[in-house]
Design a protein around this motif. Structure first.
Motif, PDB file in Angstrom:
ATOM      1  N   SER A 184     -11.306  55.971  15.868  1.00 44.33           N
ATOM      2  CA  SER A 184     -12.427  55.468  15.212  1.00 44.33           C
ATOM      3  C   SER A 184     -12.297  54.073  14.374  1.00 44.33           C
ATOM      4  O   SER A 184     -11.153  53.851  14.150  1.00 44.33           O
ATOM      5  N   ASN A 185     -13.408  53.835  14.012  1.00 47.00           N
ATOM      6  CA  ASN A 185     -13.391  52.551  12.939  1.00 47.00           C
ATOM      7  C   ASN A 185     -14.748  52.783  12.108  1.00 47.00           C
ATOM      8  O   ASN A 185     -15.543  53.515  12.568  1.00 47.00           O
ATOM      9  N   ALA A 186     -14.800  51.981  11.042  1.00 42.50           N
ATOM     10  CA  ALA A 186     -15.991  52.088  10.111  1.00 42.50           C
ATOM     11  C   ALA A 186     -16.376  50.937   9.545  1.00 42.50           C
ATOM     12  O   ALA A 186     -15.922  49.878   9.568  1.00 42.50           O
ATOM     13  N   VAL A 187     -17.753  50.883   9.235  1.00 42.78           N
ATOM     14  CA  VAL A 187     -18.390  49.451   8.625  1.00 42.78           C
ATOM     15  C   VAL A 187     -19.147  50.019   7.593  1.00 42.78           C
ATOM     16  O   VAL A 187     -19.884  51.252   7.383  1.00 42.78           O
ATOM     17  N   THR A 188     -19.292  49.128   6.440  1.00 44.60           N
ATOM     18  CA  THR A 188     -19.975  49.495   5.348  1.00 44.60           C
ATOM     19  C   THR A 188     -21.457  48.810   5.397  1.00 44.60           C
ATOM     20  O   THR A 188     -21.576  47.529   5.681  1.00 44.60           O
ATOM     21  N   VAL A 189     -22.611  49.615   5.054  1.00 39.61           N
ATOM     22  CA  VAL A 189     -23.914  49.239   5.204  1.00 39.61           C
ATOM     23  C   VAL A 189     -24.372  49.020   3.568  1.00 39.61           C
ATOM     24  O   VAL A 189     -24.258  50.335   2.966  1.00 39.61           O
ATOM     25  N   ILE A 236     -36.992  50.883  11.105  1.00 43.16           N
ATOM     26  CA  ILE A 236     -35.565  50.443  11.593  1.00 43.16           C
ATOM     27  C   ILE A 236     -34.845  49.440  10.535  1.00 43.16           C
ATOM     28  O   ILE A 236     -35.417  48.579  10.295  1.00 43.16           O
ATOM     29  N   ILE A 237     -33.797  49.688  10.129  1.00 43.55           N
ATOM     30  CA  ILE A 237     -33.089  48.911   9.127  1.00 43.55           C
ATOM     31  C   ILE A 237     -31.960  48.000  10.062  1.00 43.55           C
ATOM     32  O   ILE A 237     -32.028  46.868   9.648  1.00 43.55           O
ATOM     33  N   TYR A 279     -27.762  51.837  -2.061  1.00 43.98           N
ATOM     34  CA  TYR A 279     -26.824  52.757  -1.043  1.00 43.98           C
ATOM     35  C   TYR A 279     -25.636  51.982  -0.761  1.00 43.98           C
ATOM     36  O   TYR A 279     -25.853  50.789  -0.315  1.00 43.98           O
ATOM     37  N   THR A 280     -24.543  52.531  -0.567  1.00 48.21           N
ATOM     38  CA  THR A 280     -23.468  52.043   0.221  1.00 48.21           C
ATOM     39  C   THR A 280     -23.109  53.002   1.385  1.00 48.21           C
ATOM     40  O   THR A 280     -22.321  53.907   0.981  1.00 48.21           O
ATOM     41  N   LEU A 281     -23.553  52.910   2.563  1.00 51.43           N
ATOM     42  CA  LEU A 281     -23.259  53.838   3.605  1.00 51.43           C
ATOM     43  C   LEU A 281     -21.957  53.222   4.404  1.00 51.43           C
ATOM     44  O   LEU A 281     -21.881  52.168   4.429  1.00 51.43           O
ATOM     45  N   THR A 282     -21.287  54.465   4.692  1.00 51.86           N
ATOM     46  CA  THR A 282     -20.237  54.253   5.900  1.00 51.86           C
ATOM     47  C   THR A 282     -20.572  54.489   7.016  1.00 51.86           C
ATOM     48  O   THR A 282     -20.991  55.986   7.252  1.00 51.86           O
ATOM     49  N   VAL A 283     -20.876  53.963   8.030  1.00 53.93           N
ATOM     50  CA  VAL A 283     -21.021  54.257   9.521  1.00 53.93           C
ATOM     51  C   VAL A 283     -19.750  54.132  10.245  1.00 53.93           C
ATOM     52  O   VAL A 283     -18.964  53.124  10.358  1.00 53.93           O
ATOM     53  N   GLY A 339     -20.380  42.093  13.034  1.00 49.71           N
ATOM     54  CA  GLY A 339     -21.429  41.897  12.361  1.00 49.71           C
ATOM     55  C   GLY A 339     -21.164  42.403  10.939  1.00 49.71           C
ATOM     56  O   GLY A 339     -20.365  43.507  10.609  1.00 49.71           O
ATOM     57  N   THR A 340     -22.049  42.024   9.930  1.00 52.48           N
ATOM     58  CA  THR A 340     -22.203  42.395   8.773  1.00 52.48           C
ATOM     59  C   THR A 340     -23.646  43.064   8.325  1.00 52.48           C
ATOM     60  O   THR A 340     -24.617  42.504   8.881  1.00 52.48           O
ATOM     61  N   TYR A 341     -23.476  44.000   7.240  1.00 54.31           N
ATOM     62  CA  TYR A 341     -24.817  44.863   7.236  1.00 54.31           C
ATOM     63  C   TYR A 341     -25.439  44.943   5.419  1.00 54.31           C
ATOM     64  O   TYR A 341     -24.579  45.954   5.024  1.00 54.31           O
ATOM     65  N   THR A 342     -26.112  43.865   5.120  1.00 58.84           N
ATOM     66  CA  THR A 342     -26.299  44.221   3.918  1.00 58.84           C
ATOM     67  C   THR A 342     -28.029  43.674   3.602  1.00 58.84           C
ATOM     68  O   THR A 342     -28.423  42.755   4.318  1.00 58.84           O
ATOM     69  N   LYS A 343     -28.823  44.554   2.873  1.00 58.06           N
ATOM     70  CA  LYS A 343     -30.274  44.244   2.759  1.00 58.06           C
ATOM     71  C   LYS A 343     -30.678  44.749   1.611  1.00 58.06           C
ATOM     72  O   LYS A 343     -30.406  45.834   0.978  1.00 58.06           O
TER      73      LYS A 343
END
Length: 1952
Positions: free
Chosen positions: A1373-1378, A1305-1306, A1358-1362, A1290-1294
């Motif tokens: 581990s692996n990471a995604v950008t929100v 909840i975002i 904000y550019t969050l790294t989860v 999935g991708t996470y932009t809002k």
């Protein structure tokens, strides 16, 4: 009157030619051809010149120089020209001479004359000898024949044609003791010439004998308990070879136990026991085969054998022996948790003795702790079984290990025992938890810039368990990915795992509380826990990043843009937080004249001064910086380029409006005159130049683009002397602007015409006896130039008269005789006469030359001369009448072709019967006469040569003729054609026959010499004594090597060369003299075991070089251990088996084979060794132990990881590779090492793909025939690893409004992990992008929620790294950008930046000029953040003069600004946003009006000129310049200066300066015209404005000359020499000087300074003294006013020398011009030869004299065209022994000359002057040096000259008159005396000494003179004074100092 017919020459060939063959050894002078018929009036010549033949006056052609067939075989085509003086024209006849070859060169042997050969080499083997034979005549058919001489030739033979030496007979180094041999090689060519060379041959021993052992079998005994080194037996063998081939090495070949259990060893020849004990019970008998092997230096060793049978004697001695424990080893482990009774090990021992002695019991001797303490009750030992068990509870922490001593005892009496020590190690059990030794909470601090790996603190923990491995880890409190980790190298060191960045966009946390655990690593792990708090401090680490300037990096502004105009805006970003991220802008570079300023907060760049494209900067490269607020600020930099565009507003300006130039007349068209260079302040205006006046007619042109003025045609001073041109300079503006420049051109005269001779050349003839002063010829030249300098012609002789024989009148050109002429020395002069049109040395002088050819007429004054004056000849008595005996040579130096030089010859004594007469120069046997050796064996003749002049002159010579007798009879053999036989073994040197021959001639013609001329093949088999005729055997004869007979041809030769021959047949008788030879000394044979009997296994072959029964062989086995197992065929040598063969019983057999010939009376034999080795057979299968086992293997191990090793064994031995295995398996995952059996991974192992593997391994033995195989099985279980990271989908932009509610909840992050178990458990965390923790995520579900209120103005996005992490031991581990964007709400007022606002602008700026910018910002976005500006009220000033741009904030002028009316404006400014409701802010703006500097200074003239005298005093005023400036105050203060930006200006500034207050230009340094004749420079007038304005003018200063430079001598010391006698050359040296002044001030005049010797040196000198040193001084003065003289005169050292003592004469074949062109090479080459002995010697040429004849090397170039003749020369030279007198410091040191004989040793080889090779080759070859002889000048005593005779006669009469007068006076006085009167003696007058004058005879007569003439002296003549009392010299740029007349007279300068 003649007949008009040419001479008719008789020729034998139809085409009028003749051919003569001449052997190359024909003697020089031999007549080879005579022209027939001959007459007295005929003369002969021969062409070409330079051939080795000549023709004499009698028409006989003779050999003139040595002939050589090899270098010049011909044919030589000669042309004989016969001329009848009474009846021309001449006749030509052709003579062809062919030089025939004579074999007269002996062969030459070179190279190495030693050789080496082995003994026993095969007959016919080539002997390698490094000699080479050469004969220069082999290419001409000469054939070389080789032969051998000497006593050792029995062993060698040589190929008569090739010279190859080979072995002829067997050479035995051992039995015969032959170590060296000597032979002589003789080479004979076709001409009978021989060369011989002795050759020494070294004979090397080879290994050709086998060691022999005696006895061959022995039977020793030895006890089984014998110690190491006990002697068992000794062996003895011998070898008749010599060392090292006879050195024997012994070894036990077989019969002993296998390595390493050998029981016996050889020490020398002794067999001894080894350290391996004998054991009767195991083996009681050993049969040892001992090999005795020799040790040859090369080749295969030979082996002898001996059999030793050893019997072992029994002894009772066995102790118990410890066997293999179960489990094996002596160290055993037992767990500390083991209960009592636990079995540890069962020990075992054995005893080789039988019965009770072999019964074993066990006991526990002692137990000791690892600390050394004895303890009991810990273990028990079973006495019967040997089992050791625990007896109590064990504790590893108390005692980690024990040492237990056990004993095994046998049952013997006394008992024998053996002890063993066992080590029992107590293994650990994990039963203690680790404990931290520090506080429960630890703290650490670090800066955010710390790199990964930075140590934070070190934790310390301990564990009581010894085997614990403590591992530290962070259990919680860290983020994902982790920021912290523990070091893998330093225990407990907590360090940074990844960089912590507090700044954007990372926004990491600044404090961490970590939970740390320590694990002990046990099977059941125990842990300890503590806590660590880490604080991170901020660091200013981000340099501001410059954004692209707005509107662009490069902007354009017109030069008239207003002050305050916005140019560009620069922005930057800085990711640091807090004050570290606050930026301040500044212009750091490129802001020339402070033209711009920048808003420090907003980065807006505006103008703050007027711009000027023309006078100012056209481009600004503004370097803009952004500086953050850190403690150590960081700076970002960018560049804004501002290009200024031009506005056209300037008139062209020229450095000077008046230019003067001087041009010489007659320069060609297009000559550059000057360049008018103007500039236009406007850019890029193009200037156009044109001449608008003063150019009629058109003499000049101007380049319209560059202003360069050139001539269009040559100027003519006579026509126009000056031009005034008007040059117009126009720019390309609209309308155009222009300026005029005046150019004045002065024309200067040029000396442009050469003098012209008429006619172009002159010829004249003068008789050599002409008087001094006699007229020769007058030359005339004219010059079209006018004036005293350029138009006046002056004449001089500049070449061709080195001896000064002629003089010329400088003004009239009349040439006269200056010195006595001598045609025999020089018969022709080519004088170069120069006509110059200015004073000598003038730079503008023009000169031409003409050739004056003066021919010297002849007078008859030379006698004919024989050369040589003595002749010999030895004709044979049979010579025919009219045959030429010899040819004589004579010469006469009178003119060739004249009767005075025509010669005739006659015999005047010694020939009473008229046997001889002359035909021309040929002395021959007269017609009808003959020679008779018996009656007249010799003649001694006197011959005479006479010339044909009136009163002919003669010369005589001596001729000795020795008549030779003739030979008539040949020798005769007494016993011709004989047959004999000879034994082949006959000794060398034996006489086999004596040949005899006789000759009836007497004397030398009756003596006989003998030679063998053929059949002696091989060459040197026999020799014959040339005197006695004895024939000897000279090399070893061999019947077995052809030939078996010889047929010799013998020749007898008498002393006259007549011969006779006979033949001798010699037959050879055979002898048995060769030994058999095996093809191999040792035969090594390998065969399989179990072969059937009678099987053939090998064949040996031997040969014998003898023939018949002597060469027939029989074979037999004479010894060896295989005699009973093998047999040999006596005829064929075939070896077969006679018994069964078994590899296990015996592996090797040795046979000694003998070959014997059937020769008589004694048979010869030889032996060879045959070694037979048995091959093993393969019969066992490989077996794996164990055959099946299992291993574990982690997945993902590296490819090539070792898994296990499979090992197999085979009962077979390794022979034939029966016991050597190759391993293999069939798998795509694993590979096996074929040699070791090691199994390794072949590919990556993945448990998820294949969980287990079963491998079948095959072992194959390496026997190539029927290999055996065995298999084993390996089971591999793959162990799982955590190797899959979580996968996020999935991708996470809002976008979120900034008022979003808390807890919203975002997103829910979706992730999976392919691993299972804990490796597949995942957790979620925000690891970056949320520094203020505005968001939170649920670690298990991945739900992302808002946790704090949003503020767009603070954080717009904000550019969050989860990060998703699994729970593996090594987590993955692996990471995604929100990405979240925050939308805005309007809530902020505008805020003014950079308050307060205080601006300034210059008056008179145009409307619309920018004053500056005001800026307000609103942190809202969109319309809420859009700010507008307006003026609310003008507190001061007119509200119409300024306006503000509502959008940009730009304040601009509306016109009407006048600083004098109002200099300050104050305005209330408002900034409003567009929000609802509107929000605004206000502030005051203050504007100040500044003044402008807008007027240039103005000069009162367009250009200035002046002059100053060189050397004028400092401060001398030259001219005055005035300026004005319409500005006021500082803007009107003008300063004058010299423009130093140009080279000319910089130079002028060194000498001139302005007085600013007065404008006076004056000198500041002394000017030197010679350095700076004029100055043209620019003068600047600069006002004092802030931006100074400048005007320019041109100043030209001319420096006038004064006479201020003295002449300077080119060198201060001249060192030279002059002969004290002789008229060869009176020139001494040339001096030169220079003067830096110009005109008459620079004209140099030379003179001699007054000294004692001035009367000797001028253009014509008087006298000198021999071997005397003269030191005089010469100087120079100029013609200026006042006259200046050289400061330092030149010192001239002149040393005199006697040419008869030191000079040598080189006779060259080249002419004078050619020599002078190469004279430097001539001197350098000869000087180099002398300096080999005299390192610093100086070789000098005294003079060059032309002699009669024709040079061998013609002239070239123009000189060749002008000369009518080209005569050869003599060069007279001498040598100064060293160069020490070249220094003025050694001026008082005597100069040493080499004598002529010392000099000649380098150049000639004999007294006749024959040149050495050193002077006839290389660079000296070009000079054609024909002889080098002593110089000698013959002087005719003055008393014998006509003048002397006349003077002496006159003096005699005067003296006689005085005597008579004295007598008369005396008588009268006596008669009158009345008293005594004391007579007064008249003062003595010096009696005049006769002086000797000299004249040349021919060169040969001079060379034959032996005694030098006496020296004479004469008083000096009066000195000729110059104008100022100094000796006069002529003036020129280089003055030639000459000796007046060094004619042999000398005077003592001290006493006269």
């Amino acid at each position: 009157m003649g007949t008009g017919r040419s001479p008719v020459v008789t020729s034998p060939l139809a085409d009028g030619s003749s051919t003569v063959n001449v052997p190359e050894n024909t003697a020089t002078g031999t007549v080879i051809f005579t022209v027939l018929p001959t007459t007295a009036t005929w003369t002969y010549s021969l062409a070409p010149v330079g051939s080795p033949f000549s023709i004499n006056g009698g028409g006989s052609v003779q050999v003139a120089s040595a002939l050589d067939f090899e270098t010049a075989p011909g044919p030589h085509i000669l042309t004989i020209t016969v001329t009848d003086a009474a009846d021309p024209p001449p006749t030509d006849a052709t003579l062809t001479v062919i030089v025939t070859n004579v074999y007269d060169e002996a062969p030459t042997i070179t190279g190495t004359f030693t050789a080496t050969t082995n003994e026993e080499v095969a007959v016919g083997t080539t002997l390698t000898v490094g000699y080479t034979v050469s004969d220069v005549e082999t290419t001409n058919g000469d054939v070389l024949t080789y032969s051998l001489l000497g006593p050792d030739t029995a062993y060698f033979q040589i190929d008569a044609n090739t010279g190859v030496i080979s072995i002829r007979d067997r050479i035995d180094h051992d039995a015969a003791g032959i170590t060296s041999l000597s032979i002589t090689v003789q080479v004979t060519d076709s001409g009978g010439n021989t060369a011989s060379q002795a050759i020494s041959i070294t004979v090397n021993d080879i290994n050709d004998n086998t060691p022999v052992c005696s006895p061959s079998t022995i039977f020793p005994t030895v006890a089984e308990n014998s110690g190491t080194g006990t002697n068992v037996a000794s062996v003895a063998c011998t070898d008749i070879d010599t060392s090292p081939n006879s050195d024997i090495t012994y070894s036990i070949f077989s019969g002993d136990d296998a390595n390493p259990n050998q029981k016996f060893a050889l020490t020398g020849t002794a067999i001894q026991t080894t350290a391996t004990a004998l054991d009767f019970e195991t083996k009681s008998t050993y049969t040892l085969i001992v090999h005795a092997v020799d040790t040859p230096a090369t080749g295969t060793p030979k082996t002898g054998t001996i059999t030793v049978t050893v019997q072992v004697l029994p002894v009772n001695e066995a102790d118990p022996v410890w066997g293999t424990n179960v489990p094996a080893g002596t160290t055993f482990d037992v767990s500390e948790s083991s209960p009592p009774g636990t079995s540890i090990v069962t020990i075992a021992a054995t005893d080789t003795d039988g019965g009770v002695d072999g019964a074993i019991t066990y006991q526990l001797v002692s137990t000791t702790t690892n600390g050394g303490t004895a303890v009991a009750g810990i273990f028990t030992l079973n006495a019967a079984t040997g089992e050791l068990t625990t007896a109590s509870i064990l504790d590893r922490e108390s005692v980690p290990s024990y040492s237990v001593v056990v004993r095994a005892t046998d049952g013997g009496t006394p008992a024998r025992s053996a002890d063993a020590t066992l080590t029992i190690t107590i293994t650990d059990v994990n039963d203690n938890a680790p404990v931290f030794t520090a506080a429960s909470v630890l703290t650490g601090s670090m800066p955010e810039s710390s790199p990964a790996g930075t140590s934070i603190l070190t934790l310390v923990a301990s564990d009581a368990d010894a085997t614990s491995t403590l591992t530290f880890s962070v259990a919680s409190g860290d983020v994902v990915p982790p920021k912290f980790e523990f070091s893998s190298t330093t225990a407990g060191q907590l360090q940074l795992a990844s960089v912590i960045d507090l700044d954007q966009p990372t926004n990491d946390a600044s404090s961490y509380t970590l939970t740390v655990i320590v694990t002990d690593g046990g099977a059941s792990q125990l842990t300890g826990t503590t806590y660590v708090t880490v604080t991170v401090t901020a660091v200013n680490q981000h340099t501001p990043v410059m954004n692209t300037p707005s509107p662009a990096s490069t902007v354009t502004q017109p030069e008239n843009v207003g002050v305050g105009t916005s140019v560009a805006t620069v922005t930057a970003t800085d990711n640091d937080v807090g004050s570290d991220g606050t930026l301040t802008y500044a212009i750091s570079n490129g802001n020339t004249g402070s033209a711009f300023f920048i808003d420090p907060t907003l980065g807006v760049i505006r103008t703050q001064a007027n711009l000027d494209f023309d006078a100012g900067t056209q481009q600004y490269l503004l370097e803009v910086t952004a500086t953050d607020g850190g403690a150590t600020p960081l700076v970002g930099t960018t560049t804004v380029t501002v290009d200024i565009t031009n506005v056209n507003d300037n008139t062209p300006a020229c450095p000077s409006n008046f230019i003067t130039r001087s041009m010489a007349e007659a320069l060609p068209a297009n000559t550059a005159v000057t360049t008018v260079t103007c500039t236009d302040a406007d850019t890029p205006d193009t200037l156009t130049y044109s001449i608008t006046g003063g150019n009629t007619p058109v003499f000049f042109a101007i380049n319209a683009a560059t202003g360069a003025i050139t001539t269009t045609q040559p100027l003519n001073y006579e026509g126009t002397t000056e031009f005034t041109l008007t040059v117009n300079v126009t720019d390309n503006g609209v309308p155009s602007r222009s300026v005029d420049v005046t150019v004045k051109v002065f024309v200067s005269p040029v000396n442009e015409f050469d003098p012209v001779f008429s006619p172009a050349s002159y010829t004249s003839t003068v008789i050599e006896s002409s008087a001094i002063g006699a007229s020769v010829v007058q030359v005339t030249a004219t010059d079209n130039d006018a004036g005293a300098s350029d138009g006046t012609v002056r004449y001089s002789i500049t070449n061709g008269d080195a001896q000064g024989r002629f003089a010329i009148d400088e003004n009239t050109g009349q040439i006269t005789v200056a010195k006595q002429l001598n045609r025999e020395l020089v018969d022709n002069y080519n004088l170069t006469v120069t006509a110059a049109d200015d004073v000598a040395g003038s730079a503008t002088s023009r000169a031409v030359t003409t050739l004056v050819i003066v021919t010297v007429g002849d007078a008859n004054d030379n006698n004919p001369v024989f050369n040589p004056s003595f002749y010999t000849s030895s004709p044979i008595e049979t010579s025919a009448a009219l045959s030429t005996i010899l040819t004589v040579t004579a010469s006469d130096d009178d003119l060739a072709g004249d009767p005075n030089s025509a010669l005739s010859y006659s015999v005047i004594s010694g020939d009473p019967t008229g046997v001889f007469d002359f035909s021309g120069a040929d002395l021959r046997i007269a017609a009808g006469m003959s020679l008779n050796y018996a009656t007249t064996p010799a003649f001694d003749l006197t011959i005479q040569v006479s010339d044909a002049g009136a009163g002919p002159l003669t010369d005589t010579a001596r001729v000795v003729i020795n008549v030779q007798p003739a030979n008539q009879n040949s020798p005769v053999f007494t016993n011709p054609n004989q047959i004999i036989t000879v034994n082949e073994s006959v000794a060398i040197g034996t006489t086999i026959l004596t040949a005899s021959a006789s000759d009836t001639d007497s004397g030398v013609f009756g003596t006989v010499n003998y030679t063998i001329i053929s059949g002696n093949v091989p060459v040197g088999s026999f020799v014959i004594d040339s005197t006695t005729g004895d024939i000897l055997v000279w090399s070893q004869l061999d019947y077995d090597i052809p030939p078996t007979f010889f047929n010799l041809t013998l020749e007898a030769t008498d002393g006259g060369g007549m011969t006779n021959t006979t033949w001798l047949y010699i037959g050879l008788i055979d002898v048995n003299d060769n030994y058999p030879q095996f093809a191999q000394n040792v035969y090594n044979i390998a065969i399989d075991e179990n072969l059937a009997t009678t099987t053939s296994v090998a064949r040996v072959v031997a040969t014998d070089a003898d023939t018949g029964t002597n060469g027939q062989l029989d074979y037999s086995i004479t010894s060896g251990d295989g005699q009973t197992t093998f047999a040999i065929d006596s005829a064929t040598g075939d070896i077969t088996t006679t018994a069964a063969l078994d590899y296990e019983t015996k592996t090797t057999y040795n046979l000694v084979i003998q070959a014997t010939d059937r020769g008589t009376p004694t048979a010869n034999s030889a032996t060879a060794l045959v070694v037979i080795t048995l091959n093993d057979l393969n019969d066992n299968t490989p077996i794996f132990t164990p055959s099946n086992f299992t291993v574990d293997l982690n997945e993902n191990v590296a490819i090539g990881t070792s898994v296990a090793t499979m090992v197999a064994s085979d009962a077979d031995s390794i022979a034939n590779s029966n016991g050597i295995f190759t391993y293999s398996l069939n798998s795509t995952f694993f590979a096996i090492n074929s040699t070791t059996g090691e199994i390794t991974t072949l590919v990556a192992i993945d448990r998820e793909t294949v969980a287990s593997h079963v491998l079948t391994v095959t072992a194959t033995d390496q026997n190539g025939v029927g290999p055996n195989t065995g298999n084993g099985t390996l089971n591999i279980n793959v162990v799982d690893l955590n190797d899959n990271a979580p996968v996020i989908t999935g991708t996470y932009t809002k976008t979120l409004p900034e008022n979003t509610a808390l807890g919203t909840i975002i997103f829910t992050i979706a992730a999976t992990d392919a691993d299972v178990g804990r490796n597949g458990e995942i957790s979620f965390a925000i690891t970056a992008g949320d520094p203020t923790n505005d968001f939170t995520i649920e670690s298990k579900s991945g739900i992302l929620q808002l946790s704090k209120t949003l503020n767009r103005e603070v954080t717009p996005s904000y550019t969050l790294t989860v990060t998703v992490t699994d729970n593996g031991i090594s987590p993955l581990s692996n990471a995604v950008t929100v990405s979240l964007t925050i939308s805005d709400v309007n809530d902020n007022d505008p805020v003014f930046q950079n308050l307060p606002y205080a601006f300034s602008i210059a008056e008179n700026v145009p409307a619309g000029s920018t004053v500056n910018y005001v800026t307000a910002t609103d942190i809202d976005t969109g319309t809420n953040g859009a700010v507008g500006y307006d003026f609310v009220i003008f507190w001061q000033g007119n509200n119409t003069h300024f306006s503000v741009n509502g959008a940009s904030g730009e304040i601009t002028t509306n016109g009407g600004l006048d600083r004098e009316t109002r200099d300050t404006y104050i305005i209330w400014l408002r900034a409003s946003d567009n929000g609802v409701p509107v929000r605004s802010s206000s502030t005051n703006v203050t504007i100040t009006i500044t003044d402008l500097n807008d007027n240039d200074p103005v000069f009162d003239a367009t250009s200035y000129t002046g002059s100053v005298s060189e050397n004028a005093t400092v401060g001398t005023s030259i001219l005055k310049i005035s300026t004005t400036d319409n500005d006021l105050g500082v803007n009107a203060a003008v300063t004058l200066s010299i423009d130093t930006t140009t080279t000319a200006g910089a130079r002028a500034a060194l000498f001139f300066n302005f007085t600013t207050t007065t404008g006076d230009l004056s000198t500041i340094a002394v000017v030197d015209r010679e350095t700076d004749p004029s100055f043209t420079f620019n003068v600047l007038a600069v006002d004092g404005g802030a931006t100074p304005r400048t005007a320019t003018t041109t100043v030209t200063i001319t420096v006038t000359d004064i006479n201020d430079n003295r002449p300077v001598m080119s060198t201060s010391f001249y060192n030279t020499e002059i002969a004290y006698s002789g008229i060869c050359d009176s020139s001494i040296t040339t001096i030169s000087a220079t003067d830096a002044d110009s005109g008459v001030n620079g004209q140099v005049i030379y003179y001699l300074i007054q000294s004692t010797y001035n009367y000797l040196f001028q253009i014509d000198s008087n006298s000198a003294a021999n071997n005397f040193r003269y030191v005089i001084e010469a100087s120079a003065r100029d013609a200026g006013s006042p006259v200046l003289t050289a400061a330092t005169p030149a010192t001239i050292r002149i040393d005199t020398f006697d040419p008869n003592a030191v000079a040598v004469t080189f006779r060259l074949s080249i002419n004078q011009a050619t020599f002078l062109a190469q004279q430097a090479t001539f001197i350098a080459e000869l000087q180099a030869l002398i300096r080999v002995t005299y390192p610093s010697a100086i070789f000098r040429v005294w003079c060059v004299e032309v002699r009669s004849g024709t040079s061998g090397i013609p002239s070239t170039g123009r000189r060749k065209l002008l000369q009518t003749t080209s005569s050869p020369i003599n060069v007279h030279a001498f040598t100064v022994a060293d160069s020490s007198t070249e220094s003025i410091g050694n001026i008082n040191q005597d100069k040493t000359f080499l004598t002529s004989s010392q000099t000649l040793q380098f150049f000639s080889t004999d007294p006749q002057g024959s040149p050495s090779a050193a002077v006839t080759g290389g660079n000296l070859n070009a000079f054609g040096i024909s002889s080098v002889i002593p110089y000698y000048q013959v002087n005719t005593p003055w008393a014998q000259t006509p003048e002397g005779i006349a003077v002496l006669t006159f003096i005699s009469f005067v003296i006689l008159a005085l005597i008579i007068t004295s007598i008369v006076v005396t008588i009268v006085a006596c008669r009158k005396r009345q008293r005594p009167i004391t007579p007064v003696r008249a003062a003595k007058r010096a009696k005049p000494q006769p002086t000797e004058k000299f004249s040349y005879r021919d060169d040969d007569e001079i060379y034959r003179s032996k005694t030098p003439p006496p020296a004479y002296s004469e008083k000096p003549r009066p000195m000729k004074a110059g104008e100022d009392g100094v000796a006069s010299m002529y003036n020129s740029s280089r003055s030639r100092l000459s000796n007046r007349d060094f004619d042999g007279r000398a005077v003592d300068p001290g006493n006269g």
